[in-house]
Enzyme design. Structure first.
Site, PDB file in Angstrom:
ATOM      1  N   GLU A  50     -17.988 -86.250  43.948  1.00  0.00           N
ATOM      2  CA  GLU A  50     -18.691 -85.530  42.887  1.00  0.00           C
ATOM      3  C   GLU A  50     -20.198 -85.769  43.015  1.00  0.00           C
ATOM      4  OE1 GLU A  50     -17.754 -86.567  38.830  1.00  0.00           O
ATOM      5  OE2 GLU A  50     -18.940 -84.919  38.061  1.00  0.00           O
ATOM      6  N   GLU A  68     -18.163 -84.042  30.723  1.00  0.00           N
ATOM      7  CA  GLU A  68     -18.782 -85.352  30.484  1.00  0.00           C
ATOM      8  C   GLU A  68     -19.087 -85.599  29.004  1.00  0.00           C
ATOM      9  OE1 GLU A  68     -18.515 -87.619  32.442  1.00  0.00           O
ATOM     10  OE2 GLU A  68     -18.333 -86.706  34.426  1.00  0.00           O
ATOM     11  N   HIS A  89     -12.816 -94.085  29.901  1.00  0.00           N
ATOM     12  CA  HIS A  89     -13.543 -92.842  30.181  1.00  0.00           C
ATOM     13  C   HIS A  89     -12.954 -92.138  31.413  1.00  0.00           C
ATOM     14  CE1 HIS A  89     -17.235 -90.277  30.475  1.00  0.00           C
ATOM     15  NE2 HIS A  89     -16.922 -90.299  31.760  1.00  0.00           N
ATOM     16  N   GLU A  90     -12.829 -92.873  32.500  1.00  0.00           N
ATOM     17  CA  GLU A  90     -12.335 -92.246  33.730  1.00  0.00           C
ATOM     18  C   GLU A  90     -10.880 -91.813  33.563  1.00  0.00           C
ATOM     19  OE1 GLU A  90     -14.709 -91.482  35.446  1.00  0.00           O
ATOM     20  OE2 GLU A  90     -16.165 -93.007  34.863  1.00  0.00           O
ATOM     21  N   ALA A 116     -18.422 -95.324  37.715  1.00  0.00           N
ATOM     22  CA  ALA A 116     -17.067 -95.101  38.195  1.00  0.00           C
ATOM     23  C   ALA A 116     -16.806 -93.614  38.354  1.00  0.00           C
ATOM     24  CB  ALA A 116     -16.062 -95.684  37.206  1.00  0.00           C
ATOM     25  N   MET A 117     -15.697 -93.287  39.029  1.00  0.00           N
ATOM     26  CA  MET A 117     -15.405 -91.887  39.341  1.00  0.00           C
ATOM     27  C   MET A 117     -13.928 -91.582  39.156  1.00  0.00           C
ATOM     28  SD  MET A 117     -16.403 -88.955  40.331  1.00  0.00           S
ATOM     29  CE  MET A 117     -15.272 -87.586  40.483  1.00  0.00           C
ATOM     30  N   GLU A 118     -13.663 -90.431  38.523  1.00  0.00           N
ATOM     31  CA  GLU A 118     -12.321 -90.094  38.050  1.00  0.00           C
ATOM     32  C   GLU A 118     -11.439 -89.366  39.062  1.00  0.00           C
ATOM     33  OE1 GLU A 118     -15.228 -88.610  37.021  1.00  0.00           O
ATOM     34  OE2 GLU A 118     -14.929 -86.491  36.567  1.00  0.00           O
ATOM     35  N   ASN A 119     -11.635 -89.537  40.374  1.00  0.00           N
ATOM     36  CA  ASN A 119     -10.798 -88.853  41.365  1.00  0.00           C
ATOM     37  C   ASN A 119      -9.329 -88.843  40.940  1.00  0.00           C
ATOM     38  OD1 ASN A 119     -13.154 -89.088  43.150  1.00  0.00           O
ATOM     39  ND2 ASN A 119     -12.556 -91.244  43.185  1.00  0.00           N
TER      40      ASN A 119
HETATM   41  N1  BES Z   1     -17.830 -88.240  36.875  1.00  0.00           N
HETATM   42  C1  BES Z   1     -18.619 -89.371  36.590  1.00  0.00           C
HETATM   43  C2  BES Z   1     -19.060 -90.121  37.799  1.00  0.00           C
HETATM   44  C3  BES Z   1     -20.107 -89.492  38.649  1.00  0.00           C
HETATM   45  C4  BES Z   1     -21.223 -88.929  38.128  1.00  0.00           C
HETATM   46  C5  BES Z   1     -20.012 -89.512  39.983  1.00  0.00           C
HETATM   47  C6  BES Z   1     -22.179 -88.373  38.947  1.00  0.00           C
HETATM   48  C7  BES Z   1     -20.963 -88.947  40.797  1.00  0.00           C
HETATM   49  C8  BES Z   1     -22.060 -88.382  40.275  1.00  0.00           C
HETATM   50  C9  BES Z   1     -17.877 -90.376  35.728  1.00  0.00           C
HETATM   51  O1  BES Z   1     -16.858 -89.857  34.976  1.00  0.00           O
HETATM   52  C10 BES Z   1     -18.869 -90.936  34.771  1.00  0.00           C
HETATM   53  O2  BES Z   1     -19.303 -90.225  33.919  1.00  0.00           O
HETATM   54  N2  BES Z   1     -19.227 -92.204  34.918  1.00  0.00           N
HETATM   55  C11 BES Z   1     -20.231 -92.859  34.143  1.00  0.00           C
HETATM   56  C12 BES Z   1     -19.654 -93.889  33.220  1.00  0.00           C
HETATM   57  C13 BES Z   1     -19.102 -93.317  31.961  1.00  0.00           C
HETATM   58  C14 BES Z   1     -18.483 -94.388  31.105  1.00  0.00           C
HETATM   59  C15 BES Z   1     -20.110 -92.563  31.154  1.00  0.00           C
HETATM   60  C16 BES Z   1     -21.138 -93.547  35.127  1.00  0.00           C
HETATM   61  O3  BES Z   1     -20.747 -93.670  36.276  1.00  0.00           O
HETATM   62  O4  BES Z   1     -22.232 -93.933  34.741  1.00  0.00           O
HETATM   63 ZN    ZN Z   2     -17.406 -88.970  33.195  1.00  0.00          ZN
END
Ligand code: BES
Ligand code: ZN
Length: 872
Positions: free
Chosen positions: A135, A338, A315-316, A280-283
């Site tokens: 992502e 998001e 969250h993920e 983190a990432m929700e793959n």
């Molecule tokens: N989908 C995002 C991770 C992401 C964002 C990956 C942009 C690559 C580029 C994930 O769900 C996310 O939002 N992560 C947040 C933490 C969350 C608790 C708000 C993060 O990684 O900061």
């Molecule tokens: Zn997210």
């Protein structure tokens, strides 16, 4: 460098859909081959053919060493595509397809070099482990593909690697595995095949190969499906996964109870990696985490770390429905997943912990990072209209303000109707890629209420200001309401939660514009100006306005000091109690006599413990430097640093004996027990005051607990010491370092605290040395943030030094980082762009540091977009 901006209005659906893809990874030590086999079918929906005149397939690819690319149309034999003739530029190819074709298959083979990939996007190496981050647009660094969120494919993935890698993971369910007889007889190789039955966009693809440890458990869903839960870590960290596993189960249970949502695959896996750009990432079925948000025990993680782990794991996990099963049509819709998922994780955390305190924490975050963004050069609506680099739009606005918008809608609909709307959303759009309008439509269908007004929040940038003035007549109060945004009249719907507090401190019943009597009303302001009439039986009541921070706005009222004190004492809304004391603190900057009024109430709270300890702790938190900076049009960070610090000192002096007594009482009560989080939070805030006023008792206590085996205590001890004499704190930080030198995650805390120091004669030299420390790692974004992030945030005097040495230091570092990791650079530069409220001289200095970066050749599009906007 002048990449054209992408515009939301230019969205076009695809004519050819990659309905399934077979991926074959051959992992070798220094390189990997990726073969892909994609089947495309014509999209017959919506007469797309009529929209697009030419029939072609566009594939994205970045840094791919292409070995071959073949195509077959309607099952005719494959022929090689001449890449040169179909190249649009080196990152996009366009393949013409005959108009009467029915199916297209494209085969490709590319060679990748994961250990040379420092962008942490695509396939990369982190401590001998191979992992992916796709992502938003990282899949194009893995293979040629239409890398956009609106085309959903079924993925089948085969991974083949040397047997020294014991773990080979991808999305979905494991369907095959085995040993491969090696042709050269040199090393034994093995394979695993994964199949994900749910169609997904390429950004949710993931792959992990490494020699890892696993912790397993199970969760039984409400329909009695048993899900295998697995958390993978680098060897030696298995014992640190318990808290994350517990959090995951809580999240799964909460989503079932609150939303009726069940997990869909047979297994849910999490992998913790050291090098990761984000949290983190929700793959799908295979979340990848920054190890900081998985690994924890009471010795090495603080209460704050644990709270983050619980929230981010949740969250993920929640993305499985809000993001994965229902995804975004294009990246302009990012807040669809998001903002909504942040709202969901906030509510989860509120249910797991203290709801009132959670709201305060969320608003602190919103005000300290989102409000400044919304007033600065990178301001944008929660759904942007254009961008150059989508990575720059994973912002507090899209996330936190996006969540506030959902929260307003949630409060407007009420829990029941909101749930009905969400049910419609999942039923109607499961397996689809949708827009924010689709989301609102579903809520309208489910609730039978019209949400047209709220659409405005998706397109308006800037924080609105809500002005409320009162005119009292007998037992009526007339409120005069007026809203502006960016100094203009505005018409955003603003839900204002209102209560009235009587002389005794109880809420009283009242009506608005002759509606029914209630203790709390939510009035929806939807005009620029409005008047509302409040009737109640009591007189001399104090209004409690915008309770629970019912809208993300700046609020200006005519409440008096006496009224704020009354709210602080009596309001049953934790947020507004906190908001009252914030206003009171700010009033002290103009009138120091108010200090004693506040401290007498605080000492009552501290002595009587009528409210929770964590709430008291937050009441002891002064408005942040950012909040104070934004109060006036011209401010100076150094002045504000001193003004704020002086106020803390004065409050500390006035409460010194109460603080000393409270801190020793807190210590008596087994303060290192797991559940004593409120006690520790309060102790931390108190010690900050005590160290600053040079209380002997306070300093001794901070020194003592800095040596504790409980990480929360140790870190509050050290952090408070850092508020005082830097040389003394260095002694204790050295000690901490020796104790933890082999734990990379704990050392991040050490780097963070070291970066806030300002030792006579050392100054910036000390910070620069950190970058050469043997535990520092330029490739690791956590380390970069620990030093450069905390330096800019906390080390006000050195960062804003008048000789520009702080600015120059940061800009030199950013130039280096950008070469390796543009995303990290574009995030770390942000503090240097926040100069709107500063005087011209300081603005000039900060801009000069930005120009220095901007004039470099070969800057990433990530960094140049941010800097160009700041310099405009
Ligand atoms: N989908 C995002 C991770 C992401 C964002 C990956 C942009 C690559 C580029 C994930 O769900 C996310 O939002 N992560 C947040 C933490 C969350 C608790 C708000 C993060 O990684 O900061
Ligand atoms: Zn997210």
């Amino acid at each position: 460098m002048s990449v054209a901006a992408k515009k939301r209005e230019n969205y076009k659906p695809l004519l050819w859909n990659p309905i399934n893809i077979l991926l074959d990874f051959q992992i070798h030590k220094n390189y990997s081959f990726v073969k892909s086999n994609i089947l495309f079918e014509k999209n017959n929906q919506n007469n797309i053919q009529n929209v697009l005149l030419e029939s072609s397939i566009e594939l994205n690819g970045i840094d791919l060493e292409t070995i071959n690319l073949q195509i077959s149309i309607d099952n005719k034999p494959f022929y090689n595509l001449d890449i040169k003739t179909i190249f649009i530029n080196d990152e996009l190819i366009s393949i013409p397809i005959p108009n009467d074709a029915v199916t297209v298959r494209i085969l490709s083979k590319v060679k990748l070099y994961p250990s040379d990939n420092f962008s942490l996007e695509g396939l990369y190496e982190s401590n001998q482990m191979l992992c992916t981050q796709c992502e938003p647009e990282g899949f194009r660094k893995i293979t040629w593909f239409p890398d956009r969120p609106d085309c959903l494919s079924i993925f089948k993935v085969n991974i083949e690697a040397p047997i020294s890698f014991n773990t080979m993971l991808s999305n979905g369910n494991l369907i095959d595995e085995g040993i491969i007889k090696d042709y050269n007889d040199k090393s034994v190789r093995h394979f695993k095949t994964w199949n994900d039955p749910f169609p997904k966009p390429s950004y949710l693809f993931a792959l992990v190969v490494g020699n890892l440890e696993v912790t397993s458990s199970t969760f039984t869903t409400f329909s009695n499906k048993i899900i295998n839960l697995e958390i993978y870590t680098e060897i030696g960290n298995k014992h640190l996964t318990g808290y994350a596993m517990k959090s995951l189960k809580k999240a799964m249970d909460w989503d079932e109870r609150k939303y009726g949502l069940e997990y869909d695959l047979e297994c849910f896996m999490i992998v913790a990696v050291s090098h990761f750009n984000m949290g983190a990432m929700e793959n799908k079925g295979l979340n990848i985490f920054n190890s900081k948000f998985i690994l924890a025990d009471l010795n090495s993680a603080t209460d704050y770390d644990l709270q983050n782990i619980e929230a981010i794991v949740a969250h993920e996990y929640f993305h499985n429905w809000t993001g994965n099963r229902v995804t975004c049509r294009d990246w302009f819709q990012l807040t669809l997943k998001e903002g909504l998922t942040v709202f969901r994780d906030q509510e989860f955390s509120a249910d797991m912990n203290d709801r009132g305190v959670k709201r305060i924490e969320d608003v602190i975050l919103l005000r300290s990072i989102q409000f400044p963004e919304d007033a600065g050069s990178n301001k944008h609506p929660i759904r942007p209209d254009e961008y150059m680099e989508i990575n720059n739009f994973y912002t507090p606005t899209v996330y936190e303000k996006g969540a506030e918008v959902i929260r307003m809608i949630y409060n407007y609909l009420g829990e029941k109707l909101y749930r009905k709307g969400m049910d419609v959303y999942f039923n109607k759009f499961d397996g689809k890629a949708v827009t924010c309008e689709d989301f609102l439509k579903a809520l309208e269908l489910g609730s039978n209420l019209n949400l047209d007004l709220f659409k405005e929040w998706y397109s308006q940038a800037g924080t609105p200001t809500l002005n409320i003035k009162r005119v009292a007549h007998n037992n009526k109060i007339v409120f005069d309401l007026y809203q502006t945004v960016n100094e203009q009249k505005s018409y955003l719907p603003i839900p204002i939660a209102i209560s009235l507090i009587d002389k005794k401190g109880d809420l009283v019943e009242f009506s608005i514009n002759n509606s029914k009597n209630e203790y709390e009303h939510v009035y929806l302001l939807s005009k620029s100006n409005d008047k509302i009439e409040i009737s109640c039986h009591e007189d001399a009541v104090v209004p409690s306005l915008l309770r629970g921070f019912s809208a993300p706005v700046n609020i200006k009222t005519d409440l008096t000091i006496i009224e704020y004190l009354h709210i602080l004492k009596h309001d049953n809304d934790s947020f507004n109690k906190w908001e009252a004391i914030q206003n009171l603190y700010l009033s002290c900057l103009e009138n120091e006599e108010n200090i004693s009024l506040i401290t007498s109430i605080l000492s009552e709270f501290l002595n009587k413990k009528i409210i929770s300890l964590s709430l008291i702790a937050y009441l002891l938190e002064l408005p942040s430097k950012t909040v104070i900076e934004n109060l006036s049009n011209v401010s100076d960070p150094i002045d504000i640093y001193h003004v704020r610090r002086n106020l803390i000192k004065k409050i500390g002096l006035s409460l010194q004996s109460v603080f000393e007594k409270t801190s020793s009482n807190l210590m008596k009560n087994d303060i290192n027990q797991t559940n004593k989080t409120g006690e520790r939070l309060l102790l931390g805030k108190i010690l900050n005051f005590l160290v600053l006023v040079q209380s002997n008792i306070g300093i001794k206590l901070a020194e003592k607990i800095s040596l504790s085996d409980n990480m929360t205590l140790s870190s509050i001890g050290l952090k408070s010491l850092c508020q005082g004499d830097s040389e003394n704190s260095l002694k204790y930080l050295n000690n901490f370092y020796s104790k933890w030198k082999s734990n990379s995650l704990v050392l991040e805390k050490w780097f963070e605290m070291m970066s806030t120091l300002n030792i006579d004669g050392e100054g910036l030299k000390l910070i620069k040395k950190l970058l050469f420390h043997k535990a520092f790692d330029y490739k690791n974004p956590n380390k970069l943030r620990s030093v450069l992030g905390s330096f800019q945030r906390e080390n006000t005097l050195l960062f804003h030094a008048n000789d520009s040495s702080g600015y120059n230091f940061v800009s030199d570092q950013i130039i280096l980082i950008d070469i390796k990791n543009p995303q990290a650079a574009a995030r770390l530069i942000l503090p240097l762009t926040r100069f709107n409220n500063y005087n011209e001289i300081r603005k000039g200095k900060m801009k000069q540091a930005l120009y220095k970066i901007y004039n470099k050749k070969g800057l990433s599009s990530d960094l140049s977009e941010i800097i160009a906007k700041a310099l405009k």
